[in-house]
Design an enzyme around this catalytic site. Sequence first.
Site, PDB file in Angstrom:
ATOM      1  N   CYS A 140      -7.916  15.730   5.987  1.00 61.07           N
ATOM      2  CA  CYS A 140      -7.727  17.154   6.222  1.00 61.07           C
ATOM      3  C   CYS A 140      -7.882  17.436   7.703  1.00 61.07           C
ATOM      4  CB  CYS A 140      -8.789  17.967   5.488  1.00 61.07           C
ATOM      5  SG  CYS A 140      -8.811  17.701   3.722  1.00 61.07           S
ATOM      6  N   GLY A 170      -2.663  16.641   6.971  1.00 58.76           N
ATOM      7  CA  GLY A 170      -2.607  17.056   5.566  1.00 58.76           C
ATOM      8  C   GLY A 170      -1.395  17.927   5.329  1.00 58.76           C
ATOM      9  N   ASN A 217     -13.460  18.850   6.407  1.00 55.33           N
ATOM     10  CA  ASN A 217     -12.760  17.596   6.619  1.00 55.33           C
ATOM     11  C   ASN A 217     -13.760  16.477   6.343  1.00 55.33           C
ATOM     12  OD1 ASN A 217     -11.453  15.887   9.578  1.00 55.33           O
ATOM     13  ND2 ASN A 217     -11.167  15.455   7.433  1.00 55.33           N
ATOM     14  N   GLY A 218     -13.474  15.667   5.350  1.00 52.08           N
ATOM     15  CA  GLY A 218     -14.386  14.581   5.009  1.00 52.08           C
ATOM     16  C   GLY A 218     -14.567  14.490   3.511  1.00 52.08           C
ATOM     17  N   TYR A 238      -4.759   4.856  13.389  1.00 49.10           N
ATOM     18  CA  TYR A 238      -3.573   5.469  12.776  1.00 49.10           C
ATOM     19  C   TYR A 238      -3.611   6.985  12.619  1.00 49.10           C
ATOM     20  CZ  TYR A 238      -0.353   6.827   9.037  1.00 49.10           C
ATOM     21  OH  TYR A 238       0.596   7.480   8.305  1.00 49.10           O
ATOM     22  N   CYS A 249     -13.470  -0.145   5.848  1.00 54.09           N
ATOM     23  CA  CYS A 249     -12.253  -0.526   5.129  1.00 54.09           C
ATOM     24  C   CYS A 249     -11.763  -1.913   5.559  1.00 54.09           C
ATOM     25  CB  CYS A 249     -11.166   0.527   5.291  1.00 54.09           C
ATOM     26  SG  CYS A 249     -10.935   1.076   6.972  1.00 54.09           S
TER      27      CYS A 249
HETATM   28 FE1  SF4 Z   1     -12.493   5.356   8.529  1.00 52.42          FE
HETATM   29 FE2  SF4 Z   1     -12.156   3.063   7.193  1.00 52.42          FE
HETATM   30 FE3  SF4 Z   1     -14.636   4.047   7.632  1.00 52.42          FE
HETATM   31 FE4  SF4 Z   1     -12.988   5.296   5.949  1.00 52.42          FE
HETATM   32  S1  SF4 Z   1     -13.862   3.221   5.677  1.00 52.42           S
HETATM   33  S2  SF4 Z   1     -14.278   6.241   7.493  1.00 52.42           S
HETATM   34  S3  SF4 Z   1     -10.963   4.957   6.916  1.00 52.42           S
HETATM   35  S4  SF4 Z   1     -13.130   3.296   9.173  1.00 52.42           S
END
Ligand code: SF4
Length: 472
Positions: free
Chosen positions: A9, A35, A109-110, A249, A449
Amino acid sequence: MFDKFKDECGVFGIFGHPEAANMTYLGLYALQHRGQESAGIASSDGKQVRISREMGYVADIFDGETLTKLSGSAAIGHVRYSTAGESKLLNAQPILIDCAHGEIAICHNGNLVNARELRDELVRQGSIFQSNSDTEVILHLYARSKARYVDDAIVESVSQAQGAFSLVMLTKDRLVAIRDPHGFRPLALGRLGDAYVVCSETCAMDLIGATYERDVEPGEVLIISADGVRSIKPFPPAPLAHCIFEHVYFARPDSYVFGRSVNEVRTELGRVLAREQPVDADVVVPVPDSGVAAALGFSEESGIPYDMGLIRSHYVGRTFIEPEQSIRHFGVKLKLNPVSDTLRGKRVVVIDDSIVRGTTSRKIVKMVRDAGATEVHMRISSPPIRWPCYYGIDTPTRSELVASSHTIEEIGRYITADSLGYLSQEGMLRAVTETRGFDRTSSEFCHACFSGEYPIEVATPSKTRQLPLLLV
Ligand code: SF4
């Protein structure tokens, strides 16, 4: 349509401007990339908070008549891609309530990692929710607060939330901006004449001619009213965890995020990638738009010429008529078209920012090869994505992330590239933290991630489940 993590968002707020709703509209327009499912604005004229929100793009939702009705010199706005809570108008933001403390609107946002527990407890105590958005939990906590003053009630309610939150809130006489103690999501503070502006990314300030002053600090609550700005830090300190994917990104390249130019970081990611994953080739081609800066960096470092071998159409709407006779890879072709003269007879390095499922990469490699490339080498300006995000990014389940269950060689074979190379995690962190006297350290970033190292523990059954190896 593209195989990407979906941004969460974007939020915007302004206080002390005669055209607050118009400025918010423009701010949201600049944040549209964060978004695209719904957007909304709430404004205050000092007596009443008014709201308008709809499903769709900012430019399609708001017209002059709607914005005129959103009178007053303070406003907040939100663009949303659904994360927690399915996508429907009830989940669109701002969310506005009226309670014992008066009217308050909120944009978030979050993602709150303890929203389910808080909500269950509130429901047990008799709260009735109108949406399934995690943001509404904060409003219920606010409405139930016994604090005497509005500011204290806001702090008390937000203090119970855990996870990622960059919030803007609007009461009839104040704008409140809050960033969680980890600082997952960006939130910037600026000035437009005498007015104060807060927004997810500085590109929103650029559009309205506002000047960036600083970031709202992790754990900071800014209360902006006719009396000026009050900053308080009511939360216990926590380790920083800026989302590194904002740089990879999500954010617009013309923004400053976490105090740093996104374009500069992406170019550096490309330079480091070229050092780590060199390849003999004739031309460096970005997957537009997000691969452009990294491709320029790769080209600069490797000495291989850069060219636009793939052209992106910017006029693809959300709805289109699929041809009845199915055209192979129609979705990707609709957005990208190869430039045959650039690609024919060449050994091509294609630069992209990330691979999620691998489906789009496979189509792009085929598209480049069909256009006459003799070799197609894929280089990715981030490490393999192996884990889902729980902090406000819409990610597929772990089993859908191709790198969670496949080696880089297997992924390379699946996407039919002559070679595939990813940036290492060390290289990514170095690129984000170590250029041009930047004083951040790698421990200040979330990279869960990529690494599976979650800064806030979440219940994740998929973290331990053994995943089947897909045949590719
Ligand atoms: Fe950002 Fe990846 Fe951490 Fe999510 S898991 S907050 S996408 S770095």
